[in-house]
Design an enzyme around this catalytic site. Structure first.
Site, short mmCIF file in Angstrom:
data_model
loop_
_atom_site.label_atom_id
_atom_site.label_comp_id
_atom_site.label_asym_id
_atom_site.label_seq_id
_atom_site.Cartn_x
_atom_site.Cartn_y
_atom_site.Cartn_z
N GLU A 129 0.82 -1.28 0.27
CA GLU A 129 0.01 0.13 -0.01
C GLU A 129 0.95 1.28 0.11
O GLU A 129 0.47 1.86 -0.40
CB GLU A 129 -1.09 -0.12 1.19
N THR A 182 -3.84 9.45 -4.22
CA THR A 182 -3.72 9.42 -2.76
C THR A 182 -2.49 10.29 -2.32
O THR A 182 -2.98 11.31 -1.34
CB THR A 182 -3.54 8.22 -1.90
#
Length: 308
Positions: A129, A182
């Site tokens: 991630e 993000t």
């Protein structure tokens, strides 16, 4: 013991309005399919990626990075091959990178006879991630692995709390076909927060957790407000305010940004309300000229699972 499995790695919603970087929930109607198999050659190999143009170099792919983190902890004389059938668009805000990261380590763990628990798998998946978001966070990883609603109490040491899911809770998701990275959306966030906003935020988060435990839909409705992150990130999402207002007018308990966006989630009591919210949101976006996908999903309390 099998040498190959196919699995479903679900999409997730992170933050859930007031739970920035700590809360998330798991979806059932959208996710990636992945195949993980043992191979005689040592190492991690991504042999196929379908759906989106993503690297097959395991050091450059989130599934590969999480798999390598786990592989480095193993003492085996074989390796693993990974196939990714990507149904979650990268940058969609519904946990695309988390699904890949979770799928690889879950599949490897299953083929090994489950030596690691879900918390340990979360720790490996966080490494993948971080490749996508430039920071380690588990608010998408945790619900994808544990299912349902989760709260990440701590990263060091890692502690994930499983929260109950009221049985009539459904989610409606609109995914505008634009990309919000993000790492970029984090750059919009303020370095400091007013004390009163912080007090409001943690009161809402505590209320939301209690509402989930007691299936108090009115309390959940009153808690789904974000005064810290949403005012900044919503500027990147076309018609965010209109979509949120429309969802609430159609009976949604609350609506907010899914992850870092551009997807917008609405939580609803009952499937009928969730579909009503879907219809009214579609009407809002129809004339904008931006393609979009819609999903209605019961909360997935199982998380990632083996298909075959």
């Amino acid at each position: 013991m099998k040498n190959e499995i196919k699995l479903f790695a679900p999409a997730t919603v992170a933050n859930v309005s007031c739970g920035f970087d700590v809360m998330g929930f798991c979806l059932d109607s959208v996710g990636d399919d992945m195949v993980v198999r043992k191979t005689d050659r040592k190492g991690i190999y991504i042999t196929k990626v379908k759906g989106f143009d993503l690297p097959t170099d395991p050091k450059l792919n989130v599934a590969g990075v999480s798999a390598l983190a786990m592989y480095d902890a193993l003492d085996v004389d074989f390796g693993f091959e990974i196939e990714i059938y990507k149904n979650i668009k990268p940058g969609s805000g519904i946990g695309s990178s988390a699904a890949s990261a979770v799928g690889s380590v879950f599949g490897m763990n299953a083929l090994l006879g489950y030596p690691y628990n879900k918390t340990e798998l979360t720790q490996f998946a966080i490494k993948g991630e971080a490749l996508a978001s430039k920071t380690e966070h588990a608010d998408n990883i945790a619900p994808a692995l544990f299912g349902g609603f989760t709260l990440v109490k701590s990263l060091k040491p890692l502690q994930v709390l499983e929260l109950p899911t009221p049985k009539d809770l459904y989610a409606t998701i609109i995914h505008p076909q634009i990309e919000v990275k993000t790492s970029e959306s984090r750059g919009l966030l303020p370095a400091s927060v007013k004390l009163q906003d912080a007090v409001t935020q943690w009161a809402n988060l505590g209320s939301l957790v209690h509402g989930l435990h007691t299936s108090d839909y009115e309390l959940i409705k009153g808690a789904l407000h974000d005064v810290v992150v949403e005012p900044h990130r919503s500027k990147l999402i076309p018609l965010f305010g209109d979509v949120k207002s429309a969802a609430l007018s159609a009976g949604a308990l609350g609506a907010g940004i899914s992850g870092s966006g551009p997807s917008i989630f609405s939580l609803c009591k009952g499937e009928a309300v969730a579909h009503k919210v879907k219809d009214i949101i579609e009407n809002v976006y129809m004339d904008l000229g931006i393609d979009f996908d819609m999903h209605v999903s019961k909360i997935n309390t199982e998380g990632v699972k083996i298909i075959s």
